[in-house]
Scaffold this motif. Structure first.
Motif, PDB file in Angstrom:
ATOM      1  N   ASP A  74       0.847  -1.187   0.000  1.00 18.97           N
ATOM      2  CA  ASP A  74       0.000   0.000   0.000  1.00 18.97           C
ATOM      3  C   ASP A  74       0.886   1.242   0.000  1.00 18.97           C
ATOM      4  OD1 ASP A  74      -2.437   1.307  -0.074  1.00 18.97           O
ATOM      5  OD2 ASP A  74      -2.653   1.393   2.102  1.00 18.97           O
ATOM      6  N   LEU A  75       0.304   2.394  -0.375  1.00 15.54           N
ATOM      7  CA  LEU A  75       1.037   3.656  -0.409  1.00 15.54           C
ATOM      8  C   LEU A  75       0.071   4.814  -0.267  1.00 15.54           C
ATOM      9  CD1 LEU A  75       2.160   4.514  -4.081  1.00 15.54           C
ATOM     10  CD2 LEU A  75       0.160   3.143  -3.475  1.00 15.54           C
ATOM     11  N   ASP A  76       0.620   5.989   0.059  1.00 14.80           N
ATOM     12  CA  ASP A  76      -0.206   7.189   0.139  1.00 14.80           C
ATOM     13  C   ASP A  76       0.681   8.412  -0.011  1.00 14.80           C
ATOM     14  OD1 ASP A  76      -2.628   8.491   0.289  1.00 14.80           O
ATOM     15  OD2 ASP A  76      -2.586   8.690   2.466  1.00 14.80           O
ATOM     16  N   VAL A  77       0.044   9.551  -0.368  1.00 16.36           N
ATOM     17  CA  VAL A  77       0.738  10.810  -0.590  1.00 16.36           C
ATOM     18  C   VAL A  77       0.199  11.837   0.400  1.00 16.36           C
ATOM     19  CG1 VAL A  77       1.427  12.519  -2.315  1.00 16.36           C
ATOM     20  CG2 VAL A  77       0.743  10.226  -3.040  1.00 16.36           C
ATOM     21  N   SER A  78       1.088  12.660   0.969  1.00 13.92           N
ATOM     22  CA  SER A  78       0.641  13.726   1.867  1.00 13.92           C
ATOM     23  C   SER A  78      -0.148  14.762   1.077  1.00 13.92           C
ATOM     24  CB  SER A  78       1.838  14.380   2.562  1.00 13.92           C
ATOM     25  OG  SER A  78       2.696  14.989   1.609  1.00 13.92           O
ATOM     26  N   ASP A  79      -0.939  15.560   1.781  1.00  9.99           N
ATOM     27  CA  ASP A  79      -1.804  16.542   1.123  1.00  9.99           C
ATOM     28  C   ASP A  79      -1.015  17.527   0.266  1.00  9.99           C
ATOM     29  OD1 ASP A  79      -4.065  15.427   2.155  1.00  9.99           O
ATOM     30  OD2 ASP A  79      -4.288  16.841   3.802  1.00  9.99           O
ATOM     31  N   ASN A  80       0.165  17.936   0.739  1.00 13.22           N
ATOM     32  CA  ASN A  80       0.952  18.898  -0.029  1.00 13.22           C
ATOM     33  C   ASN A  80       1.783  18.250  -1.135  1.00 13.22           C
ATOM     34  OD1 ASN A  80       3.026  17.654   1.368  1.00 13.22           O
ATOM     35  ND2 ASN A  80       3.414  19.398   2.722  1.00 13.22           N
ATOM     36  N   GLY A  81       1.727  16.910  -1.239  1.00 18.31           N
ATOM     37  CA  GLY A  81       2.431  16.211  -2.304  1.00 18.31           C
ATOM     38  C   GLY A  81       3.923  16.071  -2.095  1.00 18.31           C
ATOM     39  N   GLU A  82       4.402  16.362  -0.899  1.00 21.34           N
ATOM     40  CA  GLU A  82       5.840  16.324  -0.655  1.00 21.34           C
ATOM     41  C   GLU A  82       6.314  14.985  -0.111  1.00 21.34           C
ATOM     42  OE1 GLU A  82       8.583  18.880   2.300  1.00 21.34           O
ATOM     43  OE2 GLU A  82       7.747  20.043   0.625  1.00 21.34           O
ATOM     44  N   LEU A  83       5.484  14.309   0.683  1.00 24.24           N
ATOM     45  CA  LEU A  83       5.872  13.046   1.303  1.00 24.24           C
ATOM     46  C   LEU A  83       5.108  11.876   0.696  1.00 24.24           C
ATOM     47  CD1 LEU A  83       5.965  14.012   5.101  1.00 24.24           C
ATOM     48  CD2 LEU A  83       7.932  13.652   3.596  1.00 24.24           C
ATOM     49  N   LEU A  84       5.798  10.746   0.635  1.00 22.27           N
ATOM     50  CA  LEU A  84       5.211   9.493   0.168  1.00 22.27           C
ATOM     51  C   LEU A  84       5.515   8.418   1.198  1.00 22.27           C
ATOM     52  CD1 LEU A  84       3.956   7.717  -2.159  1.00 22.27           C
ATOM     53  CD2 LEU A  84       6.299   7.396  -2.980  1.00 22.27           C
ATOM     54  N   VAL A  85       4.517   7.623   1.560  1.00 22.41           N
ATOM     55  CA  VAL A  85       4.725   6.500   2.468  1.00 22.41           C
ATOM     56  C   VAL A  85       4.337   5.222   1.741  1.00 22.41           C
ATOM     57  CG1 VAL A  85       2.414   6.777   3.505  1.00 22.41           C
ATOM     58  CG2 VAL A  85       4.193   5.502   4.732  1.00 22.41           C
ATOM     59  N   VAL A  86       5.165   4.172   1.918  1.00 19.03           N
ATOM     60  CA  VAL A  86       4.928   2.884   1.263  1.00 19.03           C
ATOM     61  C   VAL A  86       5.089   1.775   2.294  1.00 19.03           C
ATOM     62  CG1 VAL A  86       5.578   1.321  -0.601  1.00 19.03           C
ATOM     63  CG2 VAL A  86       5.864   3.794  -0.898  1.00 19.03           C
ATOM     64  N   SER A  87       4.154   0.818   2.273  1.00 17.42           N
ATOM     65  CA  SER A  87       4.262  -0.376   3.102  1.00 17.42           C
ATOM     66  C   SER A  87       4.728  -1.533   2.235  1.00 17.42           C
ATOM     67  CB  SER A  87       2.914  -0.708   3.741  1.00 17.42           C
ATOM     68  OG  SER A  87       2.956  -1.983   4.369  1.00 17.42           O
ATOM     69  N   TYR A  88       5.853  -2.140   2.608  1.00 14.35           N
ATOM     70  CA  TYR A  88       6.411  -3.283   1.889  1.00 14.35           C
ATOM     71  C   TYR A  88       6.291  -4.538   2.751  1.00 14.35           C
ATOM     72  CZ  TYR A  88       8.909   0.291  -0.907  1.00 14.35           C
ATOM     73  OH  TYR A  88       9.242   1.352  -1.711  1.00 14.35           O
ATOM     74  N   VAL A  89       6.326  -5.695   2.110  1.00 15.13           N
ATOM     75  CA  VAL A  89       6.412  -6.955   2.819  1.00 15.13           C
ATOM     76  C   VAL A  89       7.483  -7.807   2.157  1.00 15.13           C
ATOM     77  CG1 VAL A  89       4.593  -8.082   1.452  1.00 15.13           C
ATOM     78  CG2 VAL A  89       5.117  -8.924   3.754  1.00 15.13           C
ATOM     79  N   TYR A  90       8.287  -8.479   2.984  1.00 12.48           N
ATOM     80  CA  TYR A  90       9.315  -9.390   2.465  1.00 12.48           C
ATOM     81  C   TYR A  90       9.494 -10.520   3.477  1.00 12.48           C
ATOM     82  CZ  TYR A  90      12.541  -7.037   5.688  1.00 12.48           C
ATOM     83  OH  TYR A  90      13.148  -6.522   6.810  1.00 12.48           O
ATOM     84  N   VAL A  91      10.213 -11.522   3.090  1.00 12.02           N
ATOM     85  CA  VAL A  91      10.450 -12.676   3.964  1.00 12.02           C
ATOM     86  C   VAL A  91      11.892 -12.634   4.449  1.00 12.02           C
ATOM     87  CG1 VAL A  91      10.471 -15.178   4.174  1.00 12.02           C
ATOM     88  CG2 VAL A  91       8.728 -14.062   2.765  1.00 12.02           C
ATOM     89  N   ASP A  92      12.052 -12.576   5.759  1.00 15.14           N
ATOM     90  CA  ASP A  92      13.373 -12.561   6.379  1.00 15.14           C
ATOM     91  C   ASP A  92      13.588 -13.935   7.001  1.00 15.14           C
ATOM     92  OD1 ASP A  92      15.768 -11.985   7.526  1.00 15.14           O
ATOM     93  OD2 ASP A  92      14.972 -10.609   9.032  1.00 15.14           O
ATOM     94  N   GLY A  93      14.337 -14.799   6.294  1.00 15.38           N
ATOM     95  CA  GLY A  93      14.446 -16.189   6.713  1.00 15.38           C
ATOM     96  C   GLY A  93      13.114 -16.865   6.470  1.00 15.38           C
ATOM     97  N   ASN A  94      12.457 -17.277   7.534  1.00 17.19           N
ATOM     98  CA  ASN A  94      11.107 -17.831   7.422  1.00 17.19           C
ATOM     99  C   ASN A  94      10.052 -16.907   8.011  1.00 17.19           C
ATOM    100  OD1 ASN A  94      11.998 -20.271   6.239  1.00 17.19           O
ATOM    101  ND2 ASN A  94      12.556 -21.084   8.266  1.00 17.19           N
ATOM    102  N   THR A  95      10.445 -15.670   8.309  1.00 18.96           N
ATOM    103  CA  THR A  95       9.548 -14.739   8.989  1.00 18.96           C
ATOM    104  C   THR A  95       9.058 -13.652   8.040  1.00 18.96           C
ATOM    105  OG1 THR A  95      10.751 -15.077  11.069  1.00 18.96           O
ATOM    106  CG2 THR A  95       9.320 -13.145  10.923  1.00 18.96           C
ATOM    107  N   PRO A  96       7.752 -13.567   7.810  1.00 17.05           N
ATOM    108  CA  PRO A  96       7.236 -12.443   7.008  1.00 17.05           C
ATOM    109  C   PRO A  96       7.428 -11.138   7.782  1.00 17.05           C
ATOM    110  CG  PRO A  96       5.423 -13.710   7.957  1.00 17.05           C
ATOM    111  CD  PRO A  96       6.678 -14.471   8.263  1.00 17.05           C
ATOM    112  N   THR A  97       7.966 -10.162   7.112  1.00 14.75           N
ATOM    113  CA  THR A  97       8.335  -8.910   7.757  1.00 14.75           C
ATOM    114  C   THR A  97       7.812  -7.730   6.944  1.00 14.75           C
ATOM    115  OG1 THR A  97      10.346  -9.902   8.661  1.00 14.75           O
ATOM    116  CG2 THR A  97      10.277  -7.503   8.569  1.00 14.75           C
ATOM    117  N   SER A  98       7.308  -6.716   7.651  1.00 14.31           N
ATOM    118  CA  SER A  98       6.838  -5.498   6.989  1.00 14.31           C
ATOM    119  C   SER A  98       7.847  -4.377   7.188  1.00 14.31           C
ATOM    120  CB  SER A  98       5.476  -5.067   7.548  1.00 14.31           C
ATOM    121  OG  SER A  98       4.471  -5.991   7.193  1.00 14.31           O
TER     122      SER A  98
END
Length: 438
Positions: free
Chosen positions: A236-260
């Motif tokens: 998922d992702l989103d943009v701040s109202d002024n368009g300056e900041l971006l936030v992104v949620s990633y997921v990956y596997v660290d060994g056998n552990t799903p990590t965000s």
């Protein structure tokens, strides 16, 4: 001594006692006269005081009190009226209505795939062949035609982006009409827009994905390539109202552990010297973060599968608050000024299956309420929280109070939009109705 002499002697004796009684009567008359004179004097003094304007102390005190009462009486009336109005408003605000009236209704073809959203104080209609904004009195504000296979809309304040999921086209609108279009080279998975019309999109490229940032007129501002192992797959992702900041949620596997991993990018001056414009990032092992949102230019939220985390900072966001949910999270939503969680209700004494909790921008819980409404859809729309299934509709305000709970008799509910605080557009299988909550 004979009887005649006795009578004469008695007469003499009676004549001698008479002067003594007259003296006692005279004394009594004098005392009475003195009392009357004293009373007359007291009356005269009171009369003189009254005529000279010098009232007795008790009367003067009563007069002052009456004058003060007359002065404050209008204020007392105003206070009483205000209290009555506030009490009546409080009672009305706290009650839950189950009745409504239909203000207008029109037929709708059951096969129509039009989707409705509240936007810019009106209702946005969009489908695979175009979009239109219509006022509450059914007056068309603007209309735009396009061709999309799977149209999806994302609203943020005064802007909305309609994009073709798995396609390559995006249209950006505000309350007055089209701001611009974007055509991508890769299929669009998800897009978000700032209130100024800046667009962030996740693009699919086989084994990799791209996160691109666009201006409203379609110009590419930034691009970033992501892999499943670094920094992960974008959820998922989103943009701040002024368009300056971006936030992104990633997921990956660290060994056998799903990590965000939640990453923040700054496309202003602060982020120019940072690799890929990334200014901060936070790792959450064995946790999924399916949703991220900006609540303001300097506040963001990550909805985790076990709670929420707030971030603060207009340039470099940092964690400011975190809380774990007490039980399983059923649903989540984000309003203009709060984050909402619906969890399973674990209170043994309550028969309500769900619990609604609202947190403000500082992480303070502003509502905590159990409820019974069964729903398939929940979302924040303006200053109302809408929950509904195919028959029942529940409406909550942003303090967590249930304003309405009832059955819609006119048809099968497909969608609900907020028009005003007590008016709603209900889209059903064969009709569209504007209702007013009583």
């Amino acid at each position: 001594m004979n009887d005649e002499e006795l009578r004469q002697d008695g007469a003499l004796t009676g004549e001698q006692e008479t002067p003594q009684k007259d003296g006692e009567n005279a004394l009594s008359d004098m005392e009475t006269a003195e009392k009357e004179t004293a009373a007359a004097t007291e009356y005269t003094e009171r009369t003189d005081h009254s005529q000279s304007g010098q009232k007795p102390r008790r009367k003067r005190h009563r007069s002052r009190w009456m004058r003060r009462l007359k002065q404050v009486r209008p204020l007392l009336v105003i206070v009483v009226v205000v209290l009555v109005v506030l009490l009546a408003k409080m009672v009305m605000d706290r009650r839950t209505s189950s009745s409504y009236s239909v203000l207008s209704s029109s037929e709708r073809e059951a096969s129509t795939q039009t989707i409705y959203l509240g936007f810019a104080g009106a209702i946005l209609h969009y489908s695979s062949d175009g979009a239109a904004l219509v006022s509450s009195d059914d007056t068309q504000i603007w209309n735009e035609t396009f061709v999309m296979d799977t149209p999806v809309a994302a609203v943020n304040g005064d802007a909305v982006v309609v994009y073709d999921q798995k396609g390559t086209s995006m249209y950006v609108f505000n309350g007055k009409g089209l701001l611009g279009t974007v055509t991508t080279e890769l299929p669009i998975l998800k897009a978000r827009v700032s209130s100024q019309g800046m667009i962030a999109a996740i693009l699919e490229d086989k084994e990799t994905t791209w996160i691109n940032f666009y201006s409203p007129d379609g110009q590419t501002i930034a691009t970033g390539k992501t892999r499943i192992d670094s920094p992960g797959y974008p959820v998922d992702l989103d943009v701040s109202d002024n368009g300056e900041l971006l936030v992104v949620s990633y997921v990956y596997v660290d060994g056998n552990t799903p990590t965000s991993y939640v990453a923040f990018y700054n496309f202003g001056t602060t982020g120019q010297n940072q690799m890929d414009n990334m200014v901060s990032g936070y790792t959450y092992p064995d946790i999924l973060v399916p949703q991220v949102r900006f609540l303001s230019d300097d506040t963001a939220v990550a909805v985790r599968d076990d709670g929420i985390t707030l971030y603060k900072g207009a340039q470099i966001p940092a964690e400011s608050f975190s809380t774990d949910a007490a039980s399983e999270i059923v649903s989540c939503f984000v309003t203009e000024a709060s984050v909402g969680l619906v969890t399973a209700n674990t209170e043994e004494e309550s028969e309500d299956p769900y619990r609604l909790q609202l947190y403000d921008l500082k992480g303070k819980m502003i509502a905590d309420k159990s409820f019974q409404a069964e729903y398939t859809t929940i979302r924040a729309d303006g200053k109302r929280i809408l929950m509904y299934n195919d028959k029942q509709l529940s409406i909550f305000d942003l303090s967590g109070h249930e304003k309405f709970h009832g059955v819609i008799e006119e048809g099968t509910i497909q969608d609900v939009c907020t028009i005003s605080k007590d008016r709603f557009l209900v889209v059903m299988n064969e009709s569209i109705a504007t209702i007013k909550i009583r």
